[in-house]
Design a protein around this motif. Sequence first.
Motif, PDB file in Angstrom:
ATOM      1  N   ARG A  73     -11.342   0.806   4.756  1.00  0.00           N
ATOM      2  CA  ARG A  73     -10.300   0.965   3.739  1.00  0.00           C
ATOM      3  C   ARG A  73      -8.919   0.802   4.369  1.00  0.00           C
ATOM      4  O   ARG A  73      -8.060   0.079   3.856  1.00  0.00           O
ATOM      5  N   ASP A  74      -8.698   1.449   5.495  1.00  0.00           N
ATOM      6  CA  ASP A  74      -7.401   1.353   6.160  1.00  0.00           C
ATOM      7  C   ASP A  74      -7.112  -0.080   6.603  1.00  0.00           C
ATOM      8  O   ASP A  74      -5.990  -0.571   6.462  1.00  0.00           O
ATOM      9  N   ARG A  75      -8.118  -0.724   7.106  1.00  0.00           N
ATOM     10  CA  ARG A  75      -7.981  -2.122   7.535  1.00  0.00           C
ATOM     11  C   ARG A  75      -7.633  -3.012   6.331  1.00  0.00           C
ATOM     12  O   ARG A  75      -6.776  -3.887   6.412  1.00  0.00           O
ATOM     13  N   ALA A  76      -8.280  -2.749   5.201  1.00  0.00           N
ATOM     14  CA  ALA A  76      -8.011  -3.524   3.988  1.00  0.00           C
ATOM     15  C   ALA A  76      -6.597  -3.252   3.460  1.00  0.00           C
ATOM     16  O   ALA A  76      -5.956  -4.149   2.901  1.00  0.00           O
ATOM     17  N   MET A  77      -6.096  -2.028   3.630  1.00  0.00           N
ATOM     18  CA  MET A  77      -4.714  -1.716   3.219  1.00  0.00           C
ATOM     19  C   MET A  77      -3.723  -2.566   3.999  1.00  0.00           C
ATOM     20  O   MET A  77      -2.792  -3.135   3.422  1.00  0.00           O
ATOM     21  N   VAL A  78      -3.920  -2.647   5.292  1.00  0.00           N
ATOM     22  CA  VAL A  78      -3.040  -3.466   6.133  1.00  0.00           C
ATOM     23  C   VAL A  78      -3.150  -4.925   5.709  1.00  0.00           C
ATOM     24  O   VAL A  78      -2.147  -5.626   5.554  1.00  0.00           O
ATOM     25  N   ALA A  79      -4.373  -5.388   5.485  1.00  0.00           N
ATOM     26  CA  ALA A  79      -4.586  -6.778   5.072  1.00  0.00           C
ATOM     27  C   ALA A  79      -3.922  -7.069   3.731  1.00  0.00           C
ATOM     28  O   ALA A  79      -3.279  -8.107   3.552  1.00  0.00           O
ATOM     29  N   CYS A  80      -4.046  -6.148   2.788  1.00  0.00           N
ATOM     30  CA  CYS A  80      -3.433  -6.333   1.472  1.00  0.00           C
ATOM     31  C   CYS A  80      -1.912  -6.351   1.572  1.00  0.00           C
ATOM     32  O   CYS A  80      -1.241  -7.145   0.897  1.00  0.00           O
ATOM     33  N   ALA A  81      -1.358  -5.505   2.411  1.00  0.00           N
ATOM     34  CA  ALA A  81       0.098  -5.470   2.586  1.00  0.00           C
ATOM     35  C   ALA A  81       0.602  -6.808   3.109  1.00  0.00           C
ATOM     36  O   ALA A  81       1.607  -7.341   2.618  1.00  0.00           O
ATOM     37  N   TYR A  82      -0.094  -7.374   4.082  1.00  0.00           N
ATOM     38  CA  TYR A  82       0.330  -8.668   4.634  1.00  0.00           C
ATOM     39  C   TYR A  82       0.025  -9.815   3.678  1.00  0.00           C
ATOM     40  O   TYR A  82       0.727 -10.811   3.659  1.00  0.00           O
ATOM     41  N   THR A  83      -0.999  -9.678   2.877  1.00  0.00           N
ATOM     42  CA  THR A  83      -1.365 -10.736   1.945  1.00  0.00           C
ATOM     43  C   THR A  83      -0.425 -10.800   0.752  1.00  0.00           C
ATOM     44  O   THR A  83      -0.016 -11.869   0.322  1.00  0.00           O
ATOM     45  N   SER A  84      -0.075  -9.625   0.210  1.00  0.00           N
ATOM     46  CA  SER A  84       0.677  -9.589  -1.047  1.00  0.00           C
ATOM     47  C   SER A  84       2.128  -9.154  -0.918  1.00  0.00           C
ATOM     48  O   SER A  84       2.933  -9.397  -1.809  1.00  0.00           O
ATOM     49  N   GLY A  85       2.465  -8.448   0.168  1.00  0.00           N
ATOM     50  CA  GLY A  85       3.821  -7.959   0.337  1.00  0.00           C
ATOM     51  C   GLY A  85       4.132  -6.707  -0.455  1.00  0.00           C
ATOM     52  O   GLY A  85       5.287  -6.330  -0.594  1.00  0.00           O
ATOM     53  N   LEU A  86       3.114  -6.036  -0.987  1.00  0.00           N
ATOM     54  CA  LEU A  86       3.348  -4.810  -1.757  1.00  0.00           C
ATOM     55  C   LEU A  86       3.817  -3.686  -0.853  1.00  0.00           C
ATOM     56  O   LEU A  86       3.408  -3.577   0.297  1.00  0.00           O
ATOM     57  N   ARG A  87       4.653  -2.833  -1.403  1.00  0.00           N
ATOM     58  CA  ARG A  87       5.128  -1.650  -0.704  1.00  0.00           C
ATOM     59  C   ARG A  87       4.020  -0.601  -0.671  1.00  0.00           C
ATOM     60  O   ARG A  87       3.049  -0.677  -1.427  1.00  0.00           O
ATOM     61  N   ALA A  88       4.184   0.403   0.188  1.00  0.00           N
ATOM     62  CA  ALA A  88       3.149   1.430   0.380  1.00  0.00           C
ATOM     63  C   ALA A  88       2.806   2.149  -0.920  1.00  0.00           C
ATOM     64  O   ALA A  88       1.629   2.353  -1.235  1.00  0.00           O
ATOM     65  N   ALA A  89       3.815   2.538  -1.696  1.00  0.00           N
ATOM     66  CA  ALA A  89       3.550   3.265  -2.942  1.00  0.00           C
ATOM     67  C   ALA A  89       2.772   2.402  -3.928  1.00  0.00           C
ATOM     68  O   ALA A  89       1.878   2.887  -4.625  1.00  0.00           O
ATOM     69  N   ALA A  90       3.082   1.125  -3.981  1.00  0.00           N
ATOM     70  CA  ALA A  90       2.363   0.216  -4.880  1.00  0.00           C
ATOM     71  C   ALA A  90       0.934   0.001  -4.385  1.00  0.00           C
ATOM     72  O   ALA A  90      -0.006  -0.050  -5.191  1.00  0.00           O
ATOM     73  N   LEU A  91       0.753  -0.113  -3.076  1.00  0.00           N
ATOM     74  CA  LEU A  91      -0.593  -0.300  -2.520  1.00  0.00           C
ATOM     75  C   LEU A  91      -1.520   0.852  -2.891  1.00  0.00           C
ATOM     76  O   LEU A  91      -2.659   0.634  -3.282  1.00  0.00           O
ATOM     77  N   THR A  92      -1.016   2.069  -2.753  1.00  0.00           N
ATOM     78  CA  THR A  92      -1.881   3.223  -2.992  1.00  0.00           C
ATOM     79  C   THR A  92      -2.177   3.449  -4.462  1.00  0.00           C
ATOM     80  O   THR A  92      -3.077   4.215  -4.796  1.00  0.00           O
TER      81      THR A  92
END
Length: 186
Positions: A73-92
């Motif tokens: 899950r943590d790895r996917a969060m990092v991947a999603c952040a780099y893929t989409s550019g979403l901020r932390a609050a939006a990611l969660t």
Amino acid sequence: TIRHHASQVRQFFEWLRLQDGYKRLSQNILLNLELPKASRAKTLPRDDRDYLTIEEAQGMLEKMPERTIGERRDRAMVACAYTSGLRAAALTTLRLKHIDLVKKEVVQDATEMRAKNGKSFRSYFFPRTEAFQQVFTAWLSELVALGFNKDDAVFPELTYLKLRAPDASPVPPMQSSAAVGNAFDN
């Protein structure tokens, strides 16, 4: 904010001087609202921060552990952040229905997500992020295999990361975005 408030008060007095009965107000009132140079000097721009190159970020992603579901899950969060550019609050607060893998887009819906300034927008996957997209797509597949549906959070608390019944209530998003910071620290 002090400079911002002072400028608003100044604009008010500029408007007031144009109104009947106040045209005789002194121009010096506006001069009294000028802030000293010392207060402006504190707002100089900061030095640019160093950011990882895309290659360095890929190296970081490859080194992240993926043995447990929490690590994936943590790895996917990092991947999603780099893929989409979403901020932390939006990611969660991202839900499965906000992602379209065919169009390679993420819809930030401010009515359902924590978004900066309450803005909704579409974010398309960045180019050169294929390695990140693979990790993120694998995570989404893992969620679907666990029985997650469109209304469920993409990055839920660890207690929800288990096999789900088809009629279960939607998995809520995290209350805090601290997990994103922890993911990037690992």
